[in-house]
Design a protein around this motif. Structure first.
Motif, PDB file in Angstrom:
ATOM      1  N   MET A   1     -28.305  34.104 -22.145  1.00 46.94           N
ATOM      2  CA  MET A   1     -29.294  34.912 -22.861  1.00 46.94           C
ATOM      3  C   MET A   1     -29.655  34.219 -24.173  1.00 46.94           C
ATOM      4  O   MET A   1     -28.793  33.731 -24.890  1.00 46.94           O
ATOM      5  CB  MET A   1     -28.720  36.299 -23.153  1.00 46.94           C
ATOM      6  N   THR A   2     -30.965  34.182 -24.456  1.00 45.23           N
ATOM      7  CA  THR A   2     -31.440  33.660 -25.735  1.00 45.23           C
ATOM      8  C   THR A   2     -31.907  34.825 -26.581  1.00 45.23           C
ATOM      9  O   THR A   2     -32.666  35.683 -26.126  1.00 45.23           O
ATOM     10  CB  THR A   2     -32.592  32.667 -25.527  1.00 45.23           C
ATOM     11  N   LYS A   3     -31.447  34.859 -27.805  1.00 44.47           N
ATOM     12  CA  LYS A   3     -31.780  35.969 -28.703  1.00 44.47           C
ATOM     13  C   LYS A   3     -33.211  35.830 -29.223  1.00 44.47           C
ATOM     14  O   LYS A   3     -33.823  34.756 -29.115  1.00 44.47           O
ATOM     15  CB  LYS A   3     -30.786  35.994 -29.859  1.00 44.47           C
ATOM     16  N   PRO A   4     -33.768  36.889 -29.817  1.00 43.07           N
ATOM     17  CA  PRO A   4     -35.131  36.823 -30.348  1.00 43.07           C
ATOM     18  C   PRO A   4     -35.339  35.703 -31.361  1.00 43.07           C
ATOM     19  O   PRO A   4     -36.447  35.196 -31.517  1.00 43.07           O
ATOM     20  CB  PRO A   4     -35.308  38.204 -30.990  1.00 43.07           C
ATOM     21  N   ASP A   5     -34.268  35.299 -32.074  1.00 38.97           N
ATOM     22  CA  ASP A   5     -34.408  34.224 -33.053  1.00 38.97           C
ATOM     23  C   ASP A   5     -34.368  32.847 -32.412  1.00 38.97           C
ATOM     24  O   ASP A   5     -34.409  31.819 -33.097  1.00 38.97           O
ATOM     25  CB  ASP A   5     -33.329  34.334 -34.127  1.00 38.97           C
ATOM     26  N   GLY A   6     -34.282  32.800 -31.077  1.00 36.78           N
ATOM     27  CA  GLY A   6     -34.299  31.535 -30.355  1.00 36.78           C
ATOM     28  C   GLY A   6     -32.952  30.914 -30.121  1.00 36.78           C
ATOM     29  O   GLY A   6     -32.830  29.929 -29.390  1.00 36.78           O
ATOM     30  N   MET A  88     -10.927  29.734 -13.880  1.00 37.93           N
ATOM     31  CA  MET A  88     -12.023  29.458 -14.807  1.00 37.93           C
ATOM     32  C   MET A  88     -13.346  29.984 -14.245  1.00 37.93           C
ATOM     33  O   MET A  88     -14.170  30.525 -14.991  1.00 37.93           O
ATOM     34  CB  MET A  88     -12.118  27.958 -15.069  1.00 37.93           C
ATOM     35  N   ALA A  89     -13.546  29.857 -12.955  1.00 34.15           N
ATOM     36  CA  ALA A  89     -14.774  30.367 -12.343  1.00 34.15           C
ATOM     37  C   ALA A  89     -14.862  31.881 -12.496  1.00 34.15           C
ATOM     38  O   ALA A  89     -15.939  32.436 -12.777  1.00 34.15           O
ATOM     39  CB  ALA A  89     -14.827  29.974 -10.870  1.00 34.15           C
ATOM     40  N   ALA A  90     -13.721  32.557 -12.341  1.00 37.86           N
ATOM     41  CA  ALA A  90     -13.707  34.017 -12.511  1.00 37.86           C
ATOM     42  C   ALA A  90     -14.025  34.386 -13.951  1.00 37.86           C
ATOM     43  O   ALA A  90     -14.774  35.345 -14.214  1.00 37.86           O
ATOM     44  CB  ALA A  90     -12.341  34.570 -12.097  1.00 37.86           C
ATOM     45  N   ASP A  98     -21.942  39.301 -18.948  1.00 36.55           N
ATOM     46  CA  ASP A  98     -22.207  39.833 -20.284  1.00 36.55           C
ATOM     47  C   ASP A  98     -23.472  39.240 -20.895  1.00 36.55           C
ATOM     48  O   ASP A  98     -23.754  39.446 -22.080  1.00 36.55           O
ATOM     49  CB  ASP A  98     -21.021  39.564 -21.210  1.00 36.55           C
ATOM     50  N   GLY A  99     -24.201  38.464 -20.112  1.00 35.10           N
ATOM     51  CA  GLY A  99     -25.464  37.910 -20.580  1.00 35.10           C
ATOM     52  C   GLY A  99     -25.345  36.610 -21.345  1.00 35.10           C
ATOM     53  O   GLY A  99     -26.268  36.214 -22.064  1.00 35.10           O
ATOM     54  N   ILE A 100     -24.223  35.931 -21.206  1.00 36.72           N
ATOM     55  CA  ILE A 100     -24.004  34.651 -21.905  1.00 36.72           C
ATOM     56  C   ILE A 100     -24.107  33.519 -20.893  1.00 36.72           C
ATOM     57  O   ILE A 100     -23.406  33.518 -19.883  1.00 36.72           O
ATOM     58  CB  ILE A 100     -22.628  34.636 -22.593  1.00 36.72           C
ATOM     59  N   ALA A 101     -24.964  32.545 -21.181  1.00 38.96           N
ATOM     60  CA  ALA A 101     -25.206  31.481 -20.210  1.00 38.96           C
ATOM     61  C   ALA A 101     -24.906  30.090 -20.762  1.00 38.96           C
ATOM     62  O   ALA A 101     -25.219  29.088 -20.125  1.00 38.96           O
ATOM     63  CB  ALA A 101     -26.652  31.532 -19.725  1.00 38.96           C
ATOM     64  N   GLU A 119     -21.237  19.963 -14.233  1.00 43.49           N
ATOM     65  CA  GLU A 119     -21.339  20.266 -12.800  1.00 43.49           C
ATOM     66  C   GLU A 119     -20.737  21.620 -12.488  1.00 43.49           C
ATOM     67  O   GLU A 119     -21.309  22.405 -11.718  1.00 43.49           O
ATOM     68  CB  GLU A 119     -20.650  19.149 -12.006  1.00 43.49           C
ATOM     69  N   ARG A 120     -19.584  21.919 -13.059  1.00 47.88           N
ATOM     70  CA  ARG A 120     -18.927  23.198 -12.797  1.00 47.88           C
ATOM     71  C   ARG A 120     -19.744  24.364 -13.335  1.00 47.88           C
ATOM     72  O   ARG A 120     -19.857  25.411 -12.686  1.00 47.88           O
ATOM     73  CB  ARG A 120     -17.529  23.210 -13.415  1.00 47.88           C
ATOM     74  N   LEU A 121     -20.313  24.211 -14.512  1.00 43.97           N
ATOM     75  CA  LEU A 121     -21.115  25.290 -15.079  1.00 43.97           C
ATOM     76  C   LEU A 121     -22.420  25.477 -14.309  1.00 43.97           C
ATOM     77  O   LEU A 121     -22.906  26.600 -14.156  1.00 43.97           O
ATOM     78  CB  LEU A 121     -21.400  25.015 -16.550  1.00 43.97           C
ATOM     79  N   ALA A 122     -22.986  24.379 -13.824  1.00 44.84           N
ATOM     80  CA  ALA A 122     -24.232  24.478 -13.059  1.00 44.84           C
ATOM     81  C   ALA A 122     -24.040  25.333 -11.810  1.00 44.84           C
ATOM     82  O   ALA A 122     -24.978  26.006 -11.355  1.00 44.84           O
ATOM     83  CB  ALA A 122     -24.725  23.087 -12.680  1.00 44.84           C
ATOM     84  N   ARG A 123     -22.838  25.333 -11.266  1.00 48.40           N
ATOM     85  CA  ARG A 123     -22.558  26.130 -10.066  1.00 48.40           C
ATOM     86  C   ARG A 123     -22.750  27.630 -10.325  1.00 48.40           C
ATOM     87  O   ARG A 123     -23.041  28.385  -9.396  1.00 48.40           O
ATOM     88  CB  ARG A 123     -21.123  25.898  -9.589  1.00 48.40           C
ATOM     89  N   VAL A 124     -22.551  28.042 -11.587  1.00 47.94           N
ATOM     90  CA  VAL A 124     -22.714  29.465 -11.917  1.00 47.94           C
ATOM     91  C   VAL A 124     -23.919  29.664 -12.834  1.00 47.94           C
ATOM     92  O   VAL A 124     -24.024  30.655 -13.549  1.00 47.94           O
ATOM     93  CB  VAL A 124     -21.431  30.039 -12.568  1.00 47.94           C
ATOM     94  N   ASP A 125     -24.836  28.676 -12.798  1.00 46.31           N
ATOM     95  CA  ASP A 125     -26.085  28.750 -13.546  1.00 46.31           C
ATOM     96  C   ASP A 125     -25.846  28.921 -15.040  1.00 46.31           C
ATOM     97  O   ASP A 125     -26.482  29.743 -15.700  1.00 46.31           O
ATOM     98  CB  ASP A 125     -26.966  29.895 -13.014  1.00 46.31           C
ATOM     99  N   MET A 126     -24.924  28.113 -15.582  1.00 48.13           N
ATOM    100  CA  MET A 126     -24.649  28.104 -17.010  1.00 48.13           C
ATOM    101  C   MET A 126     -24.848  26.694 -17.559  1.00 48.13           C
ATOM    102  O   MET A 126     -24.865  25.718 -16.798  1.00 48.13           O
ATOM    103  CB  MET A 126     -23.233  28.612 -17.311  1.00 48.13           C
ATOM    104  N   THR A 127     -25.006  26.586 -18.867  1.00 49.93           N
ATOM    105  CA  THR A 127     -25.332  25.312 -19.515  1.00 49.93           C
ATOM    106  C   THR A 127     -24.277  24.942 -20.549  1.00 49.93           C
ATOM    107  O   THR A 127     -23.829  25.794 -21.317  1.00 49.93           O
ATOM    108  CB  THR A 127     -26.704  25.402 -20.213  1.00 49.93           C
TER     109      THR A 127
END
Length: 227
Positions: A1-6, A88-90, A98-101, A119-127
């Motif tokens: 999630m990106t906040k309104p302030d970017g 870690m995946a769990a 919780d909306g954190i990516a 690579e591991r984070l990409a599996r759960v669509d995180m950066t």
């Protein structure tokens, strides 16, 4: 999630050491992300931070001083890679819910480690975010010390640096004593630190240096919170 302030909302992978602590400082200083929590793997058998051997109580005090919630991921000892990745995946799934990516790491230059994390984070669509990446580690080590960061060597690899450095404060004198082959920030596993003060904390944590032991080829020094 990106906040309104970017700013993206992120958690920070917290090892208890100087690189993670300075990554927190840099992210806050630059406004690159809003850190919502720290995340640490904890040896569920010995109640210590995995690899660094830092007491869980000291870990809790670090989170309090940083003003952030602490997410603990318990892992067994020894920990097969499959179990580590499963837990870690769990944990990442809960964070994502919780909306954190985004996840911030204190890594400096090891390409294989970075690729693994991404690579591991990409599996759960995180950066993954790496605020210290590519910095000259000699300059960075001196910048950390100049900032007021206080850390001690909690674990050393005696095949890379003298065992007697375990328990020493991470300061300019220590940097001068490191072998020429050692990275000034210990990025190749030469040593691991535990931070007790610095610009990322609202207060210093008082500690005393306890006994030093050798386990599984590594030298550990107990850094004990004084309360």
């Amino acid at each position: 999630m990106t906040k309104p302030d970017g700013k993206p909302k992120a958690i920070l992978s917290w090892s208890s050491g100087k690189d993670a602590a300075f990554a927190l400082h840099e992210v806050r200083r630059t406004g690159a992300a809003e850190i919502a929590a720290l995340l640490t793997t904890v040896n569920e058998t010995h109640e210590r931070v995995a690899m660094h051997g830092v007491r869980e109580r000291l870990l809790d005090l670090q989170a309090e001083a940083a003003g952030l919630p602490l997410i603990k991921v318990p892992i067994p000892h020894p920990c097969p890679n499959g179990i580590y990745e499963e837990r870690m995946a769990a944990a990442m799934a809960r964070v994502k819910a919780d909306g954190i990516a985004h996840v911030v790491f204190g890594d400096l230059f090891l390409e294989d480690v970075r690729a693994y994390r991404e690579e591991r984070l990409a599996r759960v669509d995180m950066t993954a975010l790496f605020p210290l990446w590519g910095r000259n580690t000699g300059d960075l080590a001196r910048e950390m010390i100049a900032s007021g960061l206080t850390a001690h060597l909690a674990c050393v690899d005696p095949s890379q640096v003298p065992a007697g450095l375990s328990g020493r404060r991470f300061d300019l004198d220590l940097l001068a004593e490191l072998p020429e082959t050692a990275d000034p920030c210990g990025e190749n596993g030469e040593f691991h630190t535990v931070v007790t003060a610095g610009p990322m904390f609202t207060r210093a944590i008082e500690v005393e240096i306890g006994e030093t032991v050798t386990r599984e080829g590594f030298v550990y020094t107990d850094v004990i919170p004084v309360e």
